[in-house]
Design an enzyme around this catalytic site. Sequence first.
Site, PDB file in Angstrom:
ATOM      1  CE  LYS A  65      -4.146  -1.837   2.286  1.00 54.48           C
ATOM      2  NZ  LYS A  65      -5.108  -1.632   3.360  1.00 54.48           N
ATOM      3  CG  ASP A 102      -8.897   0.694   3.990  1.00 55.13           C
ATOM      4  OD1 ASP A 102      -9.682  -0.149   3.519  1.00 55.13           O
ATOM      5  OD2 ASP A 102      -7.682   0.484   4.149  1.00 55.13           O
TER       6      ASP A 102
HETATM    7  P1  NAP Z   1      -0.661  -1.994  11.621  1.00 58.16           P
HETATM    8  O1  NAP Z   1      -0.377  -0.792  10.794  1.00 58.16           O
HETATM    9  O2  NAP Z   1       0.385  -3.049  11.774  1.00 58.16           O
HETATM   10  O3  NAP Z   1      -1.098  -1.485  13.098  1.00 58.16           O
HETATM   11  C1  NAP Z   1      -1.316  -2.408  14.140  1.00 58.16           C
HETATM   12  C2  NAP Z   1      -1.847  -1.657  15.366  1.00 58.16           C
HETATM   13  O4  NAP Z   1      -2.132  -2.625  16.394  1.00 58.16           O
HETATM   14  C3  NAP Z   1      -0.849  -0.660  15.968  1.00 58.16           C
HETATM   15  O5  NAP Z   1      -1.536   0.427  16.525  1.00 58.16           O
HETATM   16  C4  NAP Z   1      -0.199  -1.504  17.072  1.00 58.16           C
HETATM   17  O6  NAP Z   1       0.359  -0.731  18.113  1.00 58.16           O
HETATM   18  C5  NAP Z   1      -1.398  -2.262  17.582  1.00 58.16           C
HETATM   19  N1  NAP Z   1      -1.017  -3.473  18.309  1.00 58.16           N
HETATM   20  C6  NAP Z   1      -0.518  -4.618  17.795  1.00 58.16           C
HETATM   21  N2  NAP Z   1      -0.280  -5.511  18.795  1.00 58.16           N
HETATM   22  C7  NAP Z   1      -0.637  -4.901  19.957  1.00 58.16           C
HETATM   23  C8  NAP Z   1      -0.625  -5.284  21.341  1.00 58.16           C
HETATM   24  N3  NAP Z   1      -0.184  -6.508  21.709  1.00 58.16           N
HETATM   25  N4  NAP Z   1      -1.083  -4.395  22.263  1.00 58.16           N
HETATM   26  C9  NAP Z   1      -1.527  -3.171  21.898  1.00 58.16           C
HETATM   27  N5  NAP Z   1      -1.544  -2.744  20.607  1.00 58.16           N
HETATM   28  C10 NAP Z   1      -1.105  -3.596  19.648  1.00 58.16           C
HETATM   29  O7  NAP Z   1      -1.950  -2.781  11.092  1.00 58.16           O
HETATM   30  P2  NAP Z   1      -3.238  -2.164  10.335  1.00 58.16           P
HETATM   31  O8  NAP Z   1      -3.062  -2.298   8.880  1.00 58.16           O
HETATM   32  O9  NAP Z   1      -3.528  -0.839  10.912  1.00 58.16           O
HETATM   33  O10 NAP Z   1      -4.364  -3.256  10.744  1.00 58.16           O
HETATM   34  C11 NAP Z   1      -4.806  -3.377  12.091  1.00 58.16           C
HETATM   35  C12 NAP Z   1      -5.957  -4.371  12.181  1.00 58.16           C
HETATM   36  O11 NAP Z   1      -7.048  -3.935  11.395  1.00 58.16           O
HETATM   37  C13 NAP Z   1      -5.634  -5.787  11.680  1.00 58.16           C
HETATM   38  O12 NAP Z   1      -6.254  -6.694  12.554  1.00 58.16           O
HETATM   39  C14 NAP Z   1      -6.271  -5.855  10.312  1.00 58.16           C
HETATM   40  O13 NAP Z   1      -6.667  -7.156   9.941  1.00 58.16           O
HETATM   41  C15 NAP Z   1      -7.497  -4.974  10.533  1.00 58.16           C
HETATM   42  N6  NAP Z   1      -7.985  -4.334   9.277  1.00 58.16           N
HETATM   43  C16 NAP Z   1      -9.290  -4.531   8.939  1.00 58.16           C
HETATM   44  C17 NAP Z   1      -9.797  -3.916   7.786  1.00 58.16           C
HETATM   45  C18 NAP Z   1     -11.238  -4.135   7.407  1.00 58.16           C
HETATM   46  O14 NAP Z   1     -11.589  -3.888   6.239  1.00 58.16           O
HETATM   47  N7  NAP Z   1     -12.080  -4.537   8.321  1.00 58.16           N
HETATM   48  C19 NAP Z   1      -8.973  -3.090   7.002  1.00 58.16           C
HETATM   49  C20 NAP Z   1      -7.647  -2.899   7.390  1.00 58.16           C
HETATM   50  C21 NAP Z   1      -7.162  -3.530   8.556  1.00 58.16           C
HETATM   51  P3  NAP Z   1       1.905  -0.219  18.020  1.00 58.16           P
HETATM   52  O15 NAP Z   1       1.890   1.006  17.147  1.00 58.16           O
HETATM   53  O16 NAP Z   1       2.256   0.056  19.425  1.00 58.16           O
HETATM   54  O17 NAP Z   1       2.697  -1.365  17.409  1.00 58.16           O
END
Ligand code: NAP
Length: 279
Positions: A65, A102
């Site tokens: 992305k 999104d």
């Molecule tokens: P990302 O950029 O990797 O961000 C992950 C986030 O989760 C960060 O804020 C991270 O905090 C936090 N995190 C991870 N492990 C954690 C823990 N043990 N305790 C507290 N915080 C934690 O990922 P993303 O692309 O934003 O995606 C995040 C989620 O959204 C995923 O589950 C993905 O499948 C889902 N998603 C869904 C859709 C949909 O269409 N429904 C679309 C996109 C994403 P830190 O910054 O501290 O690491």
Amino acid sequence: MIRAFVVGHPIAHSRSPLIHGHWLQEHGIAGSYERIDVTPEAFPAFLASLREKGFAGGNVTIPHKEAAFRLVESLTPRAETIGAVNTLFFDGSERLCGDNTDAPGFVAHLDQSLGLDWTGRGGGTALVLGAGGAARAIVVGLLERGLARVRVANRTPARAEALVALDPARVEAVAWYDLPDAMARTGLLVNTTSLGMVGHPPLDLDLLPLPEDAAVADIVYAPLETPLLAAARARGLPAVDGLGMLLHQAVPGFARWFRVTPRVTPALRARIVADLAPA
Ligand code: NAP
């Protein structure tokens, strides 16, 4: 025949072909939507080959992305603000353009699930947990929809503070330990962390401080009913799952490539829910 795709690495897990395939069938369009696995090293050459391969456009997913954001020939204002591209199309000047759907996908899902007046809950306030790529898109969506205040809390505080620059008058970073206080002033709680997802620990949060009129949304959709949503329902609060965002973010791309604006219907949702169910 109009051709579109989803590109990622890996890509086998993507539900996008099922979503777009459903709409192609529903509208009787002789088009195709392909799943394409491309490594990060090969991604620039893949983008450069789209015209000659005859694609009208496609979706971009992890890990491409941000690379797509850098490599396209033009960006929609929303993609420019979010800093990531999930939808590619050729604009009126035949330039490869990048959009990010999104943000409107998340908002459209809330509109459909909660009714258009959800923006008034808690005086137009939201609390976003997490500050990754999805959180950035969601904060942009909430601001575009006119919310008065969007608070962001993240395990790594600097990433939450970075989101304040999107609109310093309306976005505020809050410390994780201040969540009970922030929740008490929130009309919409959104989990954008990966906590609660299959293979990850649950989000451990007491929802008691949330006001009576608050709603809770989770963008995790595997499982569909996360522990957070179950806790919201147990408290009698509306709970919005993550699948709708996935379905609604697909609408603008399909409309651009195949010239028909599709609808997110119970039949589409049921088809994807069946696919998500463990065998
Ligand atoms: P990302 O950029 O990797 O961000 C992950 C986030 O989760 C960060 O804020 C991270 O905090 C936090 N995190 C991870 N492990 C954690 C823990 N043990 N305790 C507290 N915080 C934690 O990922 P993303 O692309 O934003 O995606 C995040 C989620 O959204 C995923 O589950 C993905 O499948 C889902 N998603 C869904 C859709 C949909 O269409 N429904 C679309 C996109 C994403 P830190 O910054 O501290 O690491």
